[in-house]
Scaffold this motif. Structure first.
Motif, PDB file in Angstrom:
ATOM      1  N   CYS A  28      22.360 -42.531   1.226  1.00 41.15           N
ATOM      2  CA  CYS A  28      21.949 -41.277   1.848  1.00 41.15           C
ATOM      3  C   CYS A  28      23.035 -40.228   1.618  1.00 41.15           C
ATOM      4  N   LEU A  29      22.640 -39.105   1.057  1.00 43.00           N
ATOM      5  CA  LEU A  29      23.562 -38.005   0.798  1.00 43.00           C
ATOM      6  C   LEU A  29      23.488 -37.014   1.942  1.00 43.00           C
ATOM      7  N   PHE A  30      24.624 -36.801   2.610  1.00 47.75           N
ATOM      8  CA  PHE A  30      24.700 -35.808   3.675  1.00 47.75           C
ATOM      9  C   PHE A  30      25.204 -34.509   3.064  1.00 47.75           C
ATOM     10  N   LEU A  31      24.319 -33.535   3.054  1.00 44.77           N
ATOM     11  CA  LEU A  31      24.542 -32.303   2.299  1.00 44.77           C
ATOM     12  C   LEU A  31      24.559 -31.112   3.252  1.00 44.77           C
ATOM     13  N   PRO A  32      25.713 -30.552   3.580  1.00 49.39           N
ATOM     14  CA  PRO A  32      25.752 -29.388   4.468  1.00 49.39           C
ATOM     15  C   PRO A  32      25.016 -28.203   3.861  1.00 49.39           C
ATOM     16  N   GLY A  33      24.437 -27.398   4.732  1.00 48.65           N
ATOM     17  CA  GLY A  33      23.672 -26.254   4.248  1.00 48.65           C
ATOM     18  C   GLY A  33      24.495 -25.000   4.063  1.00 48.65           C
ATOM     19  N   ASP A  34      25.825 -25.101   4.182  1.00 42.50           N
ATOM     20  CA  ASP A  34      26.663 -23.897   4.125  1.00 42.50           C
ATOM     21  C   ASP A  34      27.624 -23.909   2.944  1.00 42.50           C
ATOM     22  N   GLN A  35      27.256 -24.605   1.866  1.00 37.89           N
ATOM     23  CA  GLN A  35      28.072 -24.605   0.645  1.00 37.89           C
ATOM     24  C   GLN A  35      27.234 -24.038  -0.501  1.00 37.89           C
ATOM     25  N   PRO A  36      27.089 -22.719  -0.545  1.00 39.45           N
ATOM     26  CA  PRO A  36      26.166 -22.102  -1.503  1.00 39.45           C
ATOM     27  C   PRO A  36      26.565 -22.237  -2.967  1.00 39.45           C
ATOM     28  N   LEU A  37      27.821 -22.587  -3.253  1.00 44.57           N
ATOM     29  CA  LEU A  37      28.252 -22.692  -4.646  1.00 44.57           C
ATOM     30  C   LEU A  37      28.178 -24.123  -5.182  1.00 44.57           C
ATOM     31  N   VAL A  84      30.593 -21.619   4.327  1.00 45.87           N
ATOM     32  CA  VAL A  84      30.443 -20.292   4.917  1.00 45.87           C
ATOM     33  C   VAL A  84      30.044 -20.463   6.379  1.00 45.87           C
ATOM     34  N   ASP A  85      31.001 -20.215   7.278  1.00 44.28           N
ATOM     35  CA  ASP A  85      30.731 -20.343   8.709  1.00 44.28           C
ATOM     36  C   ASP A  85      30.692 -18.995   9.416  1.00 44.28           C
ATOM     37  N   THR A  86      31.339 -17.979   8.823  1.00 43.88           N
ATOM     38  CA  THR A  86      31.425 -16.669   9.464  1.00 43.88           C
ATOM     39  C   THR A  86      31.092 -15.585   8.449  1.00 43.88           C
ATOM     40  N   ARG A  87      30.884 -14.391   8.951  1.00 44.02           N
ATOM     41  CA  ARG A  87      30.623 -13.254   8.053  1.00 44.02           C
ATOM     42  C   ARG A  87      31.832 -12.997   7.152  1.00 44.02           C
ATOM     43  N   ASP A 144      33.838 -15.292   5.987  1.00 40.30           N
ATOM     44  CA  ASP A 144      33.727 -16.287   4.921  1.00 40.30           C
ATOM     45  C   ASP A 144      32.749 -15.819   3.853  1.00 40.30           C
ATOM     46  N   LEU A 145      31.630 -15.250   4.293  1.00 39.35           N
ATOM     47  CA  LEU A 145      30.609 -14.784   3.350  1.00 39.35           C
ATOM     48  C   LEU A 145      31.143 -13.646   2.489  1.00 39.35           C
ATOM     49  N   ASN A 146      31.871 -12.721   3.097  1.00 36.58           N
ATOM     50  CA  ASN A 146      32.439 -11.605   2.338  1.00 36.58           C
ATOM     51  C   ASN A 146      33.451 -12.104   1.307  1.00 36.58           C
ATOM     52  N   GLN A 147      34.276 -13.084   1.695  1.00 37.00           N
ATOM     53  CA  GLN A 147      35.251 -13.645   0.762  1.00 37.00           C
ATOM     54  C   GLN A 147      34.550 -14.347  -0.401  1.00 37.00           C
ATOM     55  N   LEU A 148      33.470 -15.020  -0.100  1.00 32.79           N
ATOM     56  CA  LEU A 148      32.727 -15.718  -1.148  1.00 32.79           C
ATOM     57  C   LEU A 148      32.083 -14.718  -2.100  1.00 32.79           C
ATOM     58  N   ARG A 149      31.596 -13.619  -1.568  1.00 29.87           N
ATOM     59  CA  ARG A 149      31.005 -12.581  -2.420  1.00 29.87           C
ATOM     60  C   ARG A 149      32.055 -11.970  -3.348  1.00 29.87           C
ATOM     61  N   GLN A 150      33.259 -11.790  -2.836  1.00 35.79           N
ATOM     62  CA  GLN A 150      34.339 -11.264  -3.662  1.00 35.79           C
ATOM     63  C   GLN A 150      34.691 -12.271  -4.773  1.00 35.79           C
ATOM     64  N   LEU A 151      34.679 -13.536  -4.393  1.00 40.86           N
ATOM     65  CA  LEU A 151      35.019 -14.587  -5.359  1.00 40.86           C
ATOM     66  C   LEU A 151      34.017 -14.640  -6.500  1.00 40.86           C
ATOM     67  N   THR A 152      32.739 -14.434  -6.180  1.00 42.37           N
ATOM     68  CA  THR A 152      31.672 -14.547  -7.185  1.00 42.37           C
ATOM     69  C   THR A 152      31.222 -13.195  -7.717  1.00 42.37           C
TER      70      THR A 152
END
Length: 206
Positions: free
Chosen positions: A106-115, A191-194, A196-204
């Motif tokens: 069984c693969l436990f796959l969090p829903g907050d790793q968009p990359l 990505v747990d917070t806004r 985090d989301l902004n940092q991820l957008r900058q990264l990508t």
């Protein structure tokens, strides 16, 4: 801890491969070669024919919005109001075993790793075994998620102490942990917070 450089013999012994090919001769030849190397090969002539052969999946959430999104996409979902991570693990695994009692992993796959990439998930599956705990890791060996648990650990996952997740099982069996390197360390970022989301957008650059 076993690394992803574990012997080919170890990996092959427990690998189950789904061969999808519409040309019967080619499909049979590929399947035969896989079986000769010790793998289990399952054949299907099309993607449609292969779907029933794939293991079941379920999204476990406390969120009404996530439940609605899953329903709209036709993805099985279980919404609950239990307080602990252990509840989420137990409810999800129990639901899967109810549909597929012979489940071998069984693969436990969090829903907050968009990359997270398909290639990394496939690498986890290739290293799977009933007695293995397979974890995605960074280039420096730091373990992260997702984590694929073999069937040998299902009982422990179903009886986790309140508030504990699968990490408790992994810590209890360090010699069974197999680390598989992500294609890129960014895949492990969640990505747990806004912020985090902004940092991820900058990264990508998105």
């Amino acid at each position: 801890i076993k690394s992803s450089a574990a012997s080919d013999v170890y990996k092959r012994q427990m690998v189950r491969v789904l061969v999808v090919e519409d040309e019967a001769n080619i499909r049979e030849m590929i399947a035969l070669n896989l079986r000769l190397t010790g793998m289990e090969a399952v054949e299907a002539e099309s993607a449609e024919a292969a779907l029933p052969l794939l293991a079941c999946r379920i999204v476990v959430t406390r969120s009404e919005e996530v439940e609605a999104l899953c329903n709209a996409q036709g993805v099985p979902v279980l919404r609950h109001a239990q307080p602990y991570r252990s509840d989420t693990v137990r409810l999800g695994l129990a639901a899967l075993l109810g549909k597929e009692p012979a489940l071998r992993g069984c693969l436990f796959l969090p829903g907050d790793q968009p990359l997270l990439t398909q290639q990394s998930v496939e690498a986890l599956a290739l290293a799977a075994a009933p007695d293995a705990i397979v974890r995605l890791c960074a280039a420096d060996g730091t373990p992260g998620s997702p984590v694929l648990f073999g069937a040998d650990y299902f009982s422990e996952l179903l009886h986790l102490p309140d508030g504990c997740g699968g990490n408790a099982v992994a810590r209890a069996h360090p010699g069974s942990v197999c680390l598989v390197s992500a294609r890129n360390d960014a895949e492990l970022r969640d990505v747990d917070t806004r912020e985090d989301l902004n940092q991820l957008r900058q990264l990508t650059n998105r």
